[in-house]
Scaffold this active site. Structure first.
Site, PDB file in Angstrom:
ATOM      1  N   ASP A 136      42.986  45.279  42.639  1.00  0.00           N
ATOM      2  CA  ASP A 136      41.655  44.833  43.044  1.00  0.00           C
ATOM      3  C   ASP A 136      41.699  43.341  43.345  1.00  0.00           C
ATOM      4  OD1 ASP A 136      39.023  45.417  43.655  1.00  0.00           O
ATOM      5  OD2 ASP A 136      38.290  44.956  41.650  1.00  0.00           O
ATOM      6  N   HIS A 143      30.584  36.091  46.173  1.00  0.00           N
ATOM      7  CA  HIS A 143      30.566  36.850  44.913  1.00  0.00           C
ATOM      8  C   HIS A 143      31.221  36.033  43.799  1.00  0.00           C
ATOM      9  CE1 HIS A 143      30.939  40.266  42.152  1.00  0.00           C
ATOM     10  NE2 HIS A 143      32.220  39.983  42.024  1.00  0.00           N
TER      11      HIS A 143
END
Lengths: 436, 436
Positions: A136, A143
């Site tokens: 990931d 963000h």
């Protein structure tokens, strides 16, 4: 500009009439791959291609293909796409071209292939491939900044962020396909004012709006993939919901990163939109003038020119009450993969610069794709400002984090001047109550 | 005290005479599993059991087993042990008992089985199973404190450490078996006094002395494994070297944990010593009186009583110069798995408390097993105090971190009153020069 070919021609029409509808996700310019079988059957899963509202069953259709395309179609008859993915871009491309030709209006193969179509309404999907390793990334600077300001108010964006495509290893066992349901996770949680942690159901359950990236061809250990070769390695893309338990994460994540906050469930959309199908939507990779230039292994003229991808994204929520009243999901936010601070080619080059080997079917999450505006947050953590502001849904319900029975739906599509609109379908998954 | 059976009897002797040598790692009380084939052959890898200096080829020997043991032996003929591992503790145990009986002095099967032995000197090994997911824990409080004091001098042991069995996901693609070689990784490194990072070969390459843990039977998503059931799920143990690039780690690891610093190579010893073989070496799980009591899901009377494992560990280094001069590896440190702050049962219970599913063949690293004394450090980072003090080897060479050509060797064994000595064999792997 990437080199387009006849499969990208926006004027192409298919003899599958639903593929010519202006709002279909799956026109003949798309041709994404999935593993499917008839619902409620005990058939083997096998590879299929979406065309309009139909699935072309490649196990049934493979006889119409020849030469390289036939090799690809044969590989797609397996119960995972790993072998097909491993065959490489020339095979992917040959099968795409052949599919485009046999599905076009006027194709001689129409009468044979009509018998190889199954309505998408009548099928179910599995994970399209065995995912060996899942990584990931954390590529949205918006963000990272907003979440960083919640976890570390004095130090929101760490000094490495604009140099390193930050990533970490995730868990592949709990990745499943759209339709996944999972119990609200339990775990250690420590309230800010508590002296000690306690164990209980997560109270700050969240989604993350991500793009998923499938590696097709890997690399040998010790042999990095250079930036400009990434198109030979990236098979395709999907939508990805990386479920997150924010309260578990806050207590566990230092010093080695998120663990149980993330590994209870992650959900992919069933269709893999190929790298080649997305070529018309390549976009300029933008950096602020004040940002550092990428280090040489993360930089090239070709990548910098058209390294980003313009994929429009949206998150919707359907609560239990909405389902009971047959109300449609309500939109929570919209964003775009084009805001990503790092390109997929940069992720691939970074991941392998140390010699780490990728394998066919390996999977990257892009990290939560939030845009620059607050309203473009890709998680409830952002939209609710860390749980401080509740969100009022159109039916009057309120949310800071997810409730049991909530279904989160993510959609994505590409639309640009001079190209067909193509879509990703959707990923939808539902929170069940915790174990009692 | 765990329930022992006839296979643990220290007085047992085997008709394989080398198994009766007092210093063998593989007496008849051990019976570990590996995947092997004859060196330089194109044979399929298949399951084998170590006995003295021999491998019992289970594909050749399977005919001597009956009932449950035969089911286990048949599963071991595959090129990975995943299926055997998935069959569960009753099958593992039945095959162990049958192996013990047919390999004992006086066994009627001796003449048949003598034809099924291959000298360990004549075989090569593969990974014993497909590792779906690899999780690395951080269970030595001594390692965590010493490393924490180097990375965060003001805050060495974080507040969660004594509550949470800290772990993070690692990469399975780059795990290989003893004998692995790998190029020194390249990556982004930022010197403390530099304004910007640069890219180059790792200058602070290190090993980590760990125990590896193989999951046999997994769990369904959403169904945690409770602490006292862990023996039904843990198949066995090995030695594990989790290679680490400390300079890459220091720059990349915040906020999501180590990534490229760890995923270029990790090495396991070939033999899996079963959980059952290790029962005589269970030890008291000790906590300081000042330490918090484990939360209920991490606590039980049975686990607290005999939850730790007394496995003696050592790390040795053989430099290129030593190899050139035919000198033996030099010992760098000794430690013991008994120092672990968390037991394997606690790791299993914690990993699944949120519903995360484990699968057969999944792998845990214990984290670096350093003991309480400086000399018991399980990494060069600790032994060299962050690279500040160089270590002088017996031949006069010096090391702070690893040089090209260095081979790191790890060994482990169990020895306790009233039980046979059993060993793990070794894991050895070698650093090659970086890509130029």
């Amino acid at each position: 500009m990437p080199v387009l070919n006849e499969t990208h021609n926006p004027d192409l029409r298919s003899w599958v009439s639903s593929a010519n509808s202006p709002d279909t996700d799956f026109p003949i310019q798309n041709l994404p791959f999935a593993e499917f079988r008839r619902k409620h059957s005990v058939e083997s899963f096998r590879g299929g291609v979406a065309i309009g509202d139909q699935v072309l069953d490649l196990a049934a259709a493979k006889g119409v293909f020849s030469e390289t395309a036939a090799i690809g179609a044969q590989a797609c008859t397996a119960s995972t796409l790993n072998e097909f993915m491993s065959l490489g871009a020339p095979v992917w491309s040959a099968l795409r071209l052949a599919l485009s030709r046999v599905l076009r209006q006027g194709a001689a193969e129409q009468s044979i292939l009509e018998t190889c179509l199954i309505p998408q309404d009548e099928v179910e999907y599995s994970l399209p491939c065995t995912i060996g390793d899942y990584t990931d990334f954390y590529t949205s600077v918006f963000h990272a900044t907003r979440v960083g300001s919640l976890f570390r108010p004095d130090n929101p964006l760490l000094p490495n962020y604009k140099w390193v495509p930050i990533g970490y290893h995730g868990r592949s066992s709990s990745i499943d396909v759209s339709g996944q349901t999972f119990k609200r996770p339990q775990g250690q949680i420590k309230a800010a004012d508590a002296a000690e942690p306690s164990v209980g159901p997560c109270k700050r359950l969240d989604y993350e709006l991500e793009i998923g990236i499938y590696i097709g061809v890997g690399n040998a250990p010790g042999e990095p993939i250079v930036l400009d070769d990434s198109d030979q390695h990236v098979f395709g893309y999907c939508l990805f919901n990386d479920w997150s338990a924010r309260d578990i994460q806050a207590w566990e994540y230092q010093p080695l990163g998120p663990f149980l906050a993330k590994n209870f469930a992650s959900t992919v959309s069933p269709w893999i939109v190929t790298n080649e199908a997305l070529l018309p939507y390549r976009a300029e990779f933008k950096r602020d003038a004040a940002d550092p230039q990428p280090l040489p292994y993360l930089s090239s003229d070709s990548n910098s020119g058209e390294g980003a991808l313009d994929i429009k994204l949206e998150v919707l929520l359907q609560t239990q009450q909405m389902r009971n009243r047959h109300e449609s999901p309500a939109k929570l936010s919209e964003s775009n993969f084009v805001y990503s601070y790092w390109t997929v080619a940069q992720m691939v080059a970074h991941h392998t610069v140390n010699g780490c080997n990728l394998r066919p079917g390996d999977f990257f999450g892009s990290g939560t794709q939030s845009g620059p505006e607050h309203e473009q947050g890709g998680s409830l953590l952002e939209l609710s400002r860390g749980g401080k502001e509740s969100i009022t849904l159109p039916n009057g319900e309120q949310r800071t984090f997810l409730e049991d029975g909530d279904t989160v739906v993510m959609r994505g599509y590409c639309e640009t001047e001079g190209a067909a609109r193509i879509g990703f379908g959707e990923v939808a998954s539902t929170v069940l109550p915790a174990n009692s």
